[in-house]
Write an enzyme that holds these catalytic residues in place. Structure first.
Site, short mmCIF file in Angstrom:
data_model
loop_
_atom_site.label_atom_id
_atom_site.label_comp_id
_atom_site.label_asym_id
_atom_site.label_seq_id
_atom_site.Cartn_x
_atom_site.Cartn_y
_atom_site.Cartn_z
N LEU A 200 -49.82 77.99 35.17
CA LEU A 200 -49.08 76.73 35.17
C LEU A 200 -47.59 77.03 34.97
CD1 LEU A 200 -51.45 74.49 32.98
CD2 LEU A 200 -51.41 74.77 35.47
N ASP A 242 -51.82 79.67 29.52
CA ASP A 242 -51.94 78.79 30.68
C ASP A 242 -52.53 79.51 31.88
OD1 ASP A 242 -49.78 80.46 31.01
OD2 ASP A 242 -48.60 78.99 32.13
#
Length: 314
Positions: A200, A242
């Site tokens: 991300l 992430d």
């Protein structure tokens, strides 16, 4: 004088002859009556003879019946004698049986006395058993509770060992295990697979500006969107931070076609992750980076495949 004398004798002789004739007639009448009586008596004798003949036949029949009854009576007497002998035997056996019964009754009384003692002992033992049963019920409940707790703890330990606590997705350890299984399956089927590495963008900025709680919400929603883009047999895992990984097997036998299939799924993932997120009351836009590496029966190790997908992402 001589004629008078002769006449007198003749008269006397006539009188005597008349008297004799009267007597003869009387005798003849009596003889007729006697003959009739004799005829009657002969008739009666014949009747008596006929009756006697019938009576003799009846007597002969009765004698035969008496002989039969006598023969039957002999047999009956023998049977009666046999039955009397049997009765005497039964009486002797009954005497023995009564003695045996008396002995058994004495034994029963002894057993009854022993049974009373045994019942008291059994009642005591039953009370002890009930106490033990009550204790066992409590112990079983405690054991069941402990087993339940152990089961819950085992599930929790298994989840901690193989699943990410935040998203519920498989962790790195479970991902590597499934990669090895996918390698074996690809080797058997000759079909390609793909490993996608997803990161991300600017995730650290979200944590720094809104806090880690919002970052956790983003990770959880990202996990749900990734699962919605994949098949049931595919694996979506979180490596940490992430970083997410999507592993898909059973693609085409042809590398180019397999790459096109992987690209189609990658585009679907990009489209899903580019949509706005609602984090509590904040609308947030995030963009992902994806790298993909194909694998087949000649594929390298799981760690090397992860590195190739990571490099492809950059």
């Amino acid at each position: 004088m001589k004629e008078s004398s002769e006449l007198a004798e003749l008269v006397t002789a006539n009188k005597k002859l008349a008297f004799q004739n009267d007597e003869k007639e009387k005798r003849a009448a009596e003889l007729v009556i006697a003959n009739k009586e004799l005829a009657f008596q002969n008739g009666e004798k014949e009747k008596r003879a006929a009756e006697l003949a019938i009576a003799n036949k009846e007597l002969a029949f009765q004698n035969e019946e008496k002989e039969k009854r006598a023969a039957e009576l002999v047999i009956a007497n023998k049977e009666l004698a046999f039955q009397n002998e049997e009765k005497e035997k039964r009486a002797a056996e009954l005497v023995i049986a009564n003695k045996e019964l008396a002995f058994q009754n004495e034994e029963k009384e002894k057993r009854a006395a022993e049974l009373v003692i045994a019942n008291k002992e059994l009642a005591f033992q039953n009370e002890e058993k009930e106490k033990r049963v009550a204790e066992l019920v409590i112990t079983n409940k405690e054991l069941a509770f402990q087993n339940k707790e152990k089961g819950i703890l085992a599930i929790e330990l298994n989840n901690l060992a193989f699943y990410d606590t935040l998203t519920g997705l498989p962790n790195r350890r479970l991902l590597l295990d499934r990669l090895h299984q996918a390698f074996a399956s690809s080797e058997r089927s000759g079909r390609d697979g793909v490993l996608m590495f997803i990161d991300l963008d600017k995730f650290k900025d979200l944590n720094d500006t809104l806090g880690h709680d919002f970052g956790d919400l983003l990770l959880q929603q990202t996990a749900l969107r990734l699962e919605s883009c994949t098949r049931e047999n595919d694996t979506v895992a979180r490596l940490g931070g992430d970083e997410f990984v999507v592993m898909m097997g059973d693609l085409s036998h042809q590398p180019i076609e397999a790459a096109l299939q992987a690209k189609a799924v990658g585009d679907k993932i990009l489209s899903a992750l580019n949509k706005p997120y609602l984090l509590a009351s904040h609308e947030y836009h995030s963009t992902p980076s994806i790298g993909a590496a194909l694998f087949n029966e000649q594929g390298k190790s799981a760690e090397e495949l992860l590195k190739r997908a990571d490099i492809a992402m950059y």
